[in-house]
Design an enzyme around this catalytic site. Sequence first.
Site, mmCIF file in Angstrom:
data_model
loop_
_atom_site.group_PDB
_atom_site.id
_atom_site.type_symbol
_atom_site.label_atom_id
_atom_site.label_comp_id
_atom_site.label_asym_id
_atom_site.label_seq_id
_atom_site.Cartn_x
_atom_site.Cartn_y
_atom_site.Cartn_z
ATOM 1 N N SER A 1 0.850 -1.193 0.000
ATOM 2 C CA SER A 1 0.000 0.000 0.000
ATOM 3 C C SER A 1 0.883 1.241 0.000
ATOM 4 C CB SER A 1 -0.876 -0.003 1.241
ATOM 5 O OG SER A 1 -1.420 1.281 1.445
ATOM 6 N N TYR B 1 -0.779 -0.658 9.783
ATOM 7 C CA TYR B 1 -0.993 -1.049 8.384
ATOM 8 C C TYR B 1 0.260 -0.760 7.523
ATOM 9 C CZ TYR B 1 -3.686 -1.038 3.943
ATOM 10 O OH TYR B 1 -4.174 -1.265 2.680
ATOM 11 N N LYS C 1 2.400 -3.483 5.468
ATOM 12 C CA LYS C 1 2.457 -3.396 4.007
ATOM 13 C C LYS C 1 3.888 -3.257 3.489
ATOM 14 C CE LYS C 1 -1.798 -3.883 2.690
ATOM 15 N NZ LYS C 1 -2.165 -5.218 2.178
HETATM 16 P P1 NAI Z 1 -12.014 -5.430 0.863
HETATM 17 O O1 NAI Z 1 -12.338 -5.219 2.295
HETATM 18 O O2 NAI Z 1 -13.087 -5.281 -0.134
HETATM 19 O O3 NAI Z 1 -11.320 -6.839 0.637
HETATM 20 C C1 NAI Z 1 -10.558 -7.499 1.604
HETATM 21 C C2 NAI Z 1 -11.122 -8.887 1.777
HETATM 22 O O4 NAI Z 1 -10.290 -9.622 2.673
HETATM 23 C C3 NAI Z 1 -12.527 -8.879 2.389
HETATM 24 O O5 NAI Z 1 -13.436 -9.529 1.537
HETATM 25 C C4 NAI Z 1 -12.345 -9.582 3.723
HETATM 26 O O6 NAI Z 1 -13.474 -10.354 4.125
HETATM 27 C C5 NAI Z 1 -11.130 -10.444 3.461
HETATM 28 N N1 NAI Z 1 -10.431 -10.800 4.706
HETATM 29 C C6 NAI Z 1 -10.167 -10.013 5.781
HETATM 30 N N2 NAI Z 1 -9.516 -10.698 6.727
HETATM 31 C C7 NAI Z 1 -9.338 -11.956 6.251
HETATM 32 C C8 NAI Z 1 -8.704 -13.111 6.750
HETATM 33 N N3 NAI Z 1 -8.143 -13.126 7.963
HETATM 34 N N4 NAI Z 1 -8.688 -14.229 5.988
HETATM 35 C C9 NAI Z 1 -9.261 -14.244 4.764
HETATM 36 N N5 NAI Z 1 -9.906 -13.170 4.246
HETATM 37 C C10 NAI Z 1 -9.920 -12.038 4.966
HETATM 38 O O7 NAI Z 1 -10.836 -4.380 0.542
HETATM 39 P P2 NAI Z 1 -9.897 -4.194 -0.751
HETATM 40 O O8 NAI Z 1 -9.675 -2.749 -0.893
HETATM 41 O O9 NAI Z 1 -10.373 -4.975 -1.904
HETATM 42 O O10 NAI Z 1 -8.521 -4.774 -0.198
HETATM 43 C C11 NAI Z 1 -7.762 -5.793 -0.839
HETATM 44 C C12 NAI Z 1 -6.300 -5.612 -0.475
HETATM 45 O O11 NAI Z 1 -5.803 -4.429 -1.100
HETATM 46 C C13 NAI Z 1 -6.033 -5.434 1.015
HETATM 47 O O12 NAI Z 1 -4.853 -6.118 1.342
HETATM 48 C C14 NAI Z 1 -5.834 -3.952 1.172
HETATM 49 O O13 NAI Z 1 -5.081 -3.627 2.293
HETATM 50 C C15 NAI Z 1 -5.119 -3.636 -0.131
HETATM 51 N N6 NAI Z 1 -5.152 -2.252 -0.544
HETATM 52 C C16 NAI Z 1 -6.304 -1.678 -1.017
HETATM 53 C C17 NAI Z 1 -6.296 -0.360 -1.436
HETATM 54 C C18 NAI Z 1 -7.495 0.260 -2.040
HETATM 55 O O14 NAI Z 1 -7.372 1.412 -2.537
HETATM 56 N N7 NAI Z 1 -8.654 -0.379 -2.023
HETATM 57 C C19 NAI Z 1 -5.092 0.476 -1.327
HETATM 58 C C20 NAI Z 1 -3.934 -0.220 -0.871
HETATM 59 C C21 NAI Z 1 -3.980 -1.534 -0.485
#
Ligand code: NAI
Length: 303
Positions: free
Chosen positions: A153, A166, A170
């Site tokens: 990130s 975080y 990251k």
């Molecule tokens: P999101 O919340 O839609 O997706 C994350 C998913 O991970 C969720 O569906 C959640 O249920 C699942 N999850 C959480 N803890 C878990 C665990 N212990 N075991 C299995 N599944 C688990 O959010 P998003 O944005 O799609 O995030 C995806 C990745 O991208 C994350 O690692 C986030 O930190 C990273 N990220 C996202 C950014 C953005 O702009 N959306 C920016 C930088 C990084």
Amino acid sequence: MEKTCFDGQVAVITGGGGGLGKAYALLLAGRGAKVVVNDLGGSFDGQGADPTPAQLVVDKIKAAGGEALANYDSVAEWESAQRIIQSAVDNFGRIDILINNAGILRDKSLHKMQIEDYQKVIAVHLDGTFFCTKAAFSNMKEQAYGRIVSTASAAGLYGNFGQVNYGAAKMGIAGMMNCVAQEGARSRINANTIVPTAGTRLTFTVMPEDAIGKVKPEYVAPLVAWLCSEGCSESGQIFSAGGGYYSRVAVVEGSGVALDPDKEITIEMIAKNSDKIKDLKEAREFYSAMEQAGTILSGMNKE
Ligand code: NAI
């Protein structure tokens, strides 16, 4: 240009039930991969569990004629992470692709952050990436092929208020992938890091509403899928992607100054040379810690 396809390949996508992970799952499955859609299904700050998100993505893939399987284990413990990877091997016979994507947020200023907020974020992001990568790596090494993409990130690369936990996780992931890339090189295992920007439930609260539609997860997915493809030879790299913008990110080191270690080096000499020490005009990239150490040793006694 030949169309990239993943026929016969098996992908595991952690946190594949929503946001970015869902976009990755749909794209890879649409191009022929058999996909394990892993998702614990808790809240954005890591509370509770729900099988629905992963199941809905699997249903969607199957309705479109693809092959997929839901897994509801958490990435954050070694035993459950092993079950995620094993479900790919047991049901589809192998694992070619691992996308470490699961994530939560517990944003708080350092002053107010509880130890649990720190540990929980480290557990899901950093430990989760390590556990899934370790479990997948042995299979990939045996078959001498693998593609691993993990998620960092901008908060880690560049810093962000309220995200000490975080940001640490990251940036740790980026460092982890740099090392995995070197260990995987002889077995055709590539490991890269993605820095996404997308409108998902993790960013809804911090992104202006009109920006969200412009940074759809679907715009990040093609770059991630490219990194997962057999034809892509990139490894040990960091890529940024969001809203149609794609870029490589690198850690660089300036050419610096080389003071004579045989003479006394004082605080004042450092202060006097600080502009030269900070200068990045002739900055270079290193592709391993050994290369960097070699450069330091060969540059000694030059001034
Ligand atoms: P999101 O919340 O839609 O997706 C994350 C998913 O991970 C969720 O569906 C959640 O249920 C699942 N999850 C959480 N803890 C878990 C665990 N212990 N075991 C299995 N599944 C688990 O959010 P998003 O944005 O799609 O995030 C995806 C990745 O991208 C994350 O690692 C986030 O930190 C990273 N990220 C996202 C950014 C953005 O702009 N959306 C920016 C930088 C990084």
